[in-house]
Design a protein around this motif. Structure first.
Motif, short mmCIF file in Angstrom:
data_model
loop_
_atom_site.label_atom_id
_atom_site.label_comp_id
_atom_site.label_asym_id
_atom_site.label_seq_id
_atom_site.Cartn_x
_atom_site.Cartn_y
_atom_site.Cartn_z
N ASP A 185 0.82 -1.20 0.00
CA ASP A 185 0.00 0.00 0.00
C ASP A 185 0.86 1.26 0.00
N ALA A 186 1.97 1.22 -0.73
CA ALA A 186 2.91 2.33 -0.69
C ALA A 186 2.31 3.63 -1.22
N HIS A 187 1.28 3.52 -2.05
CA HIS A 187 0.69 4.73 -2.65
C HIS A 187 -0.70 5.03 -2.09
N GLY A 188 -0.97 4.55 -0.88
CA GLY A 188 -2.24 4.87 -0.23
C GLY A 188 -3.45 4.27 -0.90
N GLN A 189 -3.32 3.07 -1.50
CA GLN A 189 -4.42 2.49 -2.26
C GLN A 189 -5.33 1.59 -1.44
N LEU A 190 -4.96 1.33 -0.18
CA LEU A 190 -5.81 0.55 0.71
C LEU A 190 -5.99 1.37 1.99
N GLN A 191 -6.99 2.23 1.97
CA GLN A 191 -7.15 3.25 3.00
C GLN A 191 -7.56 2.64 4.33
N ASN A 192 -6.95 3.17 5.41
CA ASN A 192 -7.29 2.74 6.78
C ASN A 192 -7.25 1.22 6.94
N SER A 193 -6.24 0.61 6.37
CA SER A 193 -6.17 -0.85 6.38
C SER A 193 -5.68 -1.37 7.72
N GLN A 194 -6.03 -2.64 8.00
CA GLN A 194 -5.64 -3.31 9.24
C GLN A 194 -5.17 -4.72 8.91
N LEU A 195 -4.22 -5.22 9.72
CA LEU A 195 -3.78 -6.60 9.60
C LEU A 195 -4.80 -7.53 10.22
N ASN B 142 -8.72 2.70 -2.72
CA ASN B 142 -8.54 4.12 -2.97
C ASN B 142 -7.53 4.31 -4.09
N ASN B 143 -7.67 5.37 -4.84
CA ASN B 143 -6.69 5.74 -5.88
C ASN B 143 -6.46 4.63 -6.91
N GLY B 144 -7.53 3.92 -7.29
CA GLY B 144 -7.44 2.93 -8.36
C GLY B 144 -6.64 1.70 -7.98
N LEU B 145 -6.91 1.10 -6.81
CA LEU B 145 -6.23 -0.12 -6.39
C LEU B 145 -6.41 -1.21 -7.45
N THR B 146 -5.29 -1.75 -7.93
CA THR B 146 -5.32 -2.76 -8.99
C THR B 146 -4.50 -3.97 -8.59
N ASP C 150 -5.59 -8.15 -13.09
CA ASP C 150 -6.30 -7.38 -14.13
C ASP C 150 -7.52 -6.66 -13.58
N THR C 151 -7.66 -6.63 -12.26
CA THR C 151 -8.85 -6.06 -11.65
C THR C 151 -8.54 -4.74 -10.94
N THR C 152 -9.32 -3.73 -11.23
CA THR C 152 -9.23 -2.44 -10.54
C THR C 152 -10.48 -2.26 -9.69
N TYR C 153 -10.30 -1.93 -8.43
CA TYR C 153 -11.42 -1.76 -7.50
C TYR C 153 -11.85 -0.30 -7.46
N GLU C 154 -13.15 -0.12 -7.32
CA GLU C 154 -13.69 1.23 -7.24
C GLU C 154 -13.37 1.82 -5.88
N ASP C 155 -13.13 3.11 -5.85
CA ASP C 155 -12.87 3.78 -4.58
C ASP C 155 -14.05 3.56 -3.64
N GLY C 156 -13.75 3.13 -2.42
CA GLY C 156 -14.79 2.85 -1.44
C GLY C 156 -15.12 1.37 -1.31
N ASP C 157 -14.67 0.53 -2.24
CA ASP C 157 -14.88 -0.92 -2.11
C ASP C 157 -14.14 -1.44 -0.88
N LYS C 158 -14.80 -2.28 -0.11
CA LYS C 158 -14.16 -2.95 1.03
C LYS C 158 -13.39 -4.15 0.48
N VAL C 159 -12.06 -4.15 0.65
CA VAL C 159 -11.20 -5.12 0.00
C VAL C 159 -10.43 -5.94 1.04
N TYR C 160 -10.34 -7.25 0.76
CA TYR C 160 -9.60 -8.20 1.59
C TYR C 160 -8.42 -8.70 0.76
N MET C 161 -7.19 -8.67 1.33
CA MET C 161 -6.00 -9.02 0.57
C MET C 161 -5.18 -10.10 1.30
N ALA C 162 -4.54 -10.97 0.53
CA ALA C 162 -3.67 -12.01 1.08
C ALA C 162 -2.36 -12.02 0.32
N PHE C 163 -1.26 -12.16 1.06
CA PHE C 163 0.06 -12.18 0.46
C PHE C 163 0.80 -13.45 0.86
#
Length: 434
Positions: free
Chosen positions: A234-244, A282-286, A289-302
């Motif tokens: 999230d170096a460019h602020g694309q996952l706003q107010n995120s939590q582990l 936020n800011n076009g999180l991609t 091939d998928t770009t999420y709309e600003d405000g979408d609640k997103v779950y990520m796994a690494f």
């Protein structure tokens, strides 16, 4: 315009409330139920049971006792560690929390039985049992019940407890029997084979103890990543107010060493790291091939699963200082997954990278069995790089067992998938020579 602190706090509170009451699963934390998972469940019970069958076949009640102690010890340590660490299972959503993921009890039970069969009765029993135990571990990851390092931790605990408790079975070639006789009594008999007269049988003369063969060394590392590593995505602020999902980010790793001679050795390292977080796009999180709309609640796994091997040369510079240098090859599997919190927009990006590695290690004997350790390793290929450093203390309890505590850092640049993964970790190490 700067956001005021109370506004940030209110937004974070609303985010936690929204996520904390979500009940629907997404593609990342969905449970898998199929024949592989069911077969793994049966094998997790069947492999330790096979140990008791083997003990019965060999008329080895001492072996049955050792298997019981080893199995109970393994499960006790596993359950206590589960409660102490409290890691979320990968198939847990944020509304129904299960925190008994690390380590895997199924893997611990299966590998406890397999390690017993290998140690007590040899490869004819051990190799099929280890294959079955590996299937159990894979089924737990496949079914999304456990992370890869959960099953690695369970298997490692089982192996080390087995090494402490279980001894090899040696048939001394002496048999005792009782048979009825014609006088309605019992006849006590002793039969001695040529094998009994050939004393060696892998033992030292004099004390009857098994010979020590210390070419092998197994090390289990367990620790916590103190750095909020996935936030690097999230170096460019694309996952706003995120939590582990897991604040402490536990992990496990294994190192196996085989001494070729006094001056050289072969080393294998396994380190599967996984972590997850959630937030608002936020800011076009991609991802992929998928770009999420600003405000979408997103779950990520690494995921960053690493497997490597190195050849090392050792130099005893002084009575106290030993330095080692080596070259090796590492394979890394990287995967970033994302989905809307309640599903419907899943995608992933992945990478398989093979990288040459150069490493240097130093060990300085302080006093008695206490030594200081330091190491560094660098890997590079196709503009991707991995840099790892480590410092710590290790105490050699006896020639077979070591305990250590260390601090490690890892800096991973994966430019191919535009991802950076860093870790600063406090690690406990448990090692056995055999």
């Amino acid at each position: 315009m700067k956001t005021k602190p109370f506004a940030i706090a209110a937004l974070a509170s609303a985010l936690f409330s929204t996520f904390g009451h979500a009940q629907d699963f997404n593609a990342i934390n969905q449970t898998v139920n199929d024949d592989y998972v069911v077969a793994g469940d049966y094998l997790a019970i069947g492999i330790p049971a096979a140990g008791f069958v083997a003990a019965w076949i060999h008329d080895d009640w001492e072996g049955a006792k050792q298997l019981t102690i080893s199995g109970l010890g393994t499960q006790t340590i596993t359950e206590l560690t589960k409660k102490a660490i409290g890691r979320h299972r990968p198939n847990t959503n944020l509304g129904k929390i299960s925190t008994k993921s690390f380590p895997s009890g199924h893997a611990a039970g299966a590998f406890s039985g397999a390690a017993f069969l290998q140690t007590r009765y040899g490869a004819a029993w051990g190799i099929p049992a280890y294959a079955g135990a590996a299937f159990v571990a894979a089924s737990r990851v496949h079914g999304n019940r456990h992370h890869a390092d959960d099953v690695l931790a369970g298997a490692s605990i089982a192996f080390l407890v087995n090494q402490f408790v279980v001894s090899p079975y040696v048939n001394e070639g002496v048999a005792f029997n009782l048979t009825p006789n014609k006088d309605n009594g019992l006849t006590f008999g002793v039969s001695i084979s040529n094998q009994a007269l050939e004393y060696d049988q892998g033992r030292e003369r004099g004390d009857g103890k098994l010979k020590q063969r210390s070419r092998h060394r197994f090390q289990f590392d367990m620790g916590f990543n103190t750095l909020d590593s996935v936030s690097q995505i999230d170096a460019h602020g694309q996952l706003q107010n995120s939590q582990l999902v897991d604040e402490h980010q536990p992990f496990a790793a294994v190192q196996y060493d085989y001494a070729l001679d006094k001056e050289s050795s072969f080393e294998i390292n396994v380190a599967p790291n996984e972590t997850r977080r959630y937030g608002i796009a936020n800011n076009g999180l991609t991802i992929g091939d998928t770009t999420y709309e600003d405000g979408d609640k997103v779950y990520m796994a690494f995921k960053q699963w690493s497997l490597g091997a190195s050849y090392l040369k050792h130099y005893q510079l002084t009575d106290q200082l030993k330095v080692s240098g080596g070259l090796g090859l590492y394979a890394h599997y990287l995967e970033v997954q994302s989905d809307k919190l309640q599903g419907g927009k899943h995608d992933k990006d992945n990478l398989l990278e093979i990288m040459p590695a150069g490493s240097i290690k130093a060990k300085y004997s302080i006093i008695g069995g206490l030594s200081a350790l330091a190491s560094a390793q660098y890997q590079w290929a196709n503009k991707n790089s991995v840099t790892t450093t480590e410092v710590g203390l290790v105490y050699e309890v006896n020639p077979e067992w070591e305990f250590g505590i260390k601090y490690t850092t890892s800096r991973n640049q994966w430019r191919s998938i535009n991802t950076k993964y860093d870790s600063d970790s406090v690690v406990m190490s448990f090692a056995n020579r055999f």
